[in-house]
Design an enzyme around this catalytic site. Structure first.
Site, mmCIF file in Angstrom:
data_model
loop_
_atom_site.group_PDB
_atom_site.id
_atom_site.type_symbol
_atom_site.label_atom_id
_atom_site.label_comp_id
_atom_site.label_asym_id
_atom_site.label_seq_id
_atom_site.Cartn_x
_atom_site.Cartn_y
_atom_site.Cartn_z
ATOM 1 C CG LEU A 105 -1.956 -1.086 1.372
ATOM 2 C CD1 LEU A 105 -2.782 -0.870 2.645
ATOM 3 C CD2 LEU A 105 -2.868 -1.158 0.159
ATOM 4 C CG ASP A 106 0.345 4.328 -2.899
ATOM 5 O OD1 ASP A 106 1.276 3.644 -3.346
ATOM 6 O OD2 ASP A 106 -0.592 4.772 -3.597
ATOM 7 C CB THR A 107 3.346 6.439 2.628
ATOM 8 O OG1 THR A 107 4.583 5.841 2.227
ATOM 9 C CG2 THR A 107 3.489 6.995 4.038
ATOM 10 C CB THR A 163 -3.239 3.667 0.808
ATOM 11 O OG1 THR A 163 -3.248 4.532 -0.324
ATOM 12 C CG2 THR A 163 -4.428 2.721 0.715
ATOM 13 N NE ARG A 221 -2.714 8.432 -4.890
ATOM 14 C CZ ARG A 221 -1.489 8.734 -4.462
ATOM 15 N NH1 ARG A 221 -0.637 7.772 -4.140
ATOM 16 N NH2 ARG A 221 -1.134 9.996 -4.373
#
Length: 335
Positions: A166-168, A170, A270
């Site tokens: 996961l992105d930071t 998220t 996104r």
């Protein structure tokens, strides 16, 4: 069937723990005791050990590691090569080699919200703001750092294998494998769409259709090493979208949506929502405003797959974190 273990930490089922202060000799001995193993009973007549193990999902690369990095192949308790001919009723055991920690991954002690753990997999509920793996901007304090610290403290003979990242900013569920073979099996599930990932997001504007699919290729944006965009020479990317609700917060129109990934491109949700004209709230990298939220309003709420060893269907759920719950219910603090 759902399997769910709650709490901040779960004791590993793979064996007893040990203290980091133990001598290196003692630690090595315990790690040898904990080496990951698989056992099978042969049901065919006259089949090479190599072919039999390939049929069990063990890749050529994994067998090479077993051969050269300290693993063993045992048939009826005796060590054999992959060219050994098996017979019906033979007992086969694969002893996987101890894995070396990843270079540059510093084991650290920190809080992990562990949802489930067994000898093969680890499911963690990651908060927004924490990286999944170390990066230039966040070299320490990531989920991977803390998992490496946990493995070291418990003498788990494995490095960290991130299955879903996961992105930071998220939040939500992250799946990790405790062995390279398990990582391989789960990655294969993802390639055949057997691994489900569902997200909840809050996007700007009112999305018109209630249920639809975005099937648009994604590639790197020219001149940027971070941003992605929909472009026809990009990689295939597919996202299913279902509207959960439409509402207004502080004069801003928002739509809550459930999203299911069929592919795993960088920033896929996104980028797809930006392409649709409805960027995520708080996602200023892709055109969203931070007026209501200081990070992209995206949460991995559900992952599901078949257990790589038992083939049992497993589903894990994560509730919305407080900031997204406030956005949903209308208790919003302006940023």
């Amino acid at each position: 069937m759902k399997r769910f273990v709650s709490g901040d930490s779960v004791r590993s089922r793979s064996g007893r723990g040990c203290t980091i202060r133990s001598s290196q000799v003692m630690s090595d001995a315990i790690m040898n005791e904990k080496k990951f193993t698989l056992a099978f009973i042969v049901e065919q007549e006259q089949i090479l050990l190599r072919e039999f193990l390939h049929g069990k999902g063990i890749s050529k690369r994994t067998l090479t590691a077993v051969k050269y990095d300290g693993g063993r192949l045992l048939v009826n308790g005796l060590e054999q090569t992959v060219r050994h001919m098996l017979r019906r009723g033979d007992a086969v055991m694969v002893e996987f080699p101890q894995e070396e920690p990843s270079v540059g991954l510093v084991p650290e002690t920190g809080n992990l919200a562990i949802i489930y753990e067994d000898e093969a997999i680890l499911i963690v509920d990651k908060p927004a703001g924490q990286g999944t793996i170390p990066s230039r901007d966040q070299p320490n304090g990531t989920v991977a750092n803390y998992v490496a610290g946990k493995f070291k403290a418990e003498c788990v003979p494995s490095t960290v294998h991130v299955v879903t990242r996961l992105d930071t900013d998220t939040s939500g569920l992250v799946c990790m494998a405790k062995n390279r073979h398990i990582h391989h099996l789960l990655s294969e599930q993802m390639q055949t769409t057997g691994f489900e990932r569902s997200y909840i997001a809050f996007v700007e504007g009112y999305v018109q259709k209630d249920v639809f699919t975005i099937d648009q290729p994604i590639g790197r944006k020219d001149g940027s090493i971070i941003e992605r965009m929909v472009r026809q020479d990009g990689q295939h990317a597919r996202t299913d979208v279902q509207v959960l609700g439409r509402f207004e917060r502080n004069g801003v129109q928002l739509t809550s949506v459930s999203l299911k990934l069929h592919t795993g491109r960088t920033h896929q949700i996104r980028v797809h929502m930006q392409w649709l004209g409805h960027p995520l709230a708080g996602d200023d990298l892709y055109g969203g405003s931070r007026g209501l939220l200081g990070r992209q309003a995206l949460h991995c709420a559900c992952i599901g797959f078949r257990h790589p060893l038992t083939n049992e269907p497993m589903t894990f759920m994560s509730e919305l974190p407080m900031d997204l719950e406030r956005l949903k219910t209308g208790v919003v603090q302006s940023k």
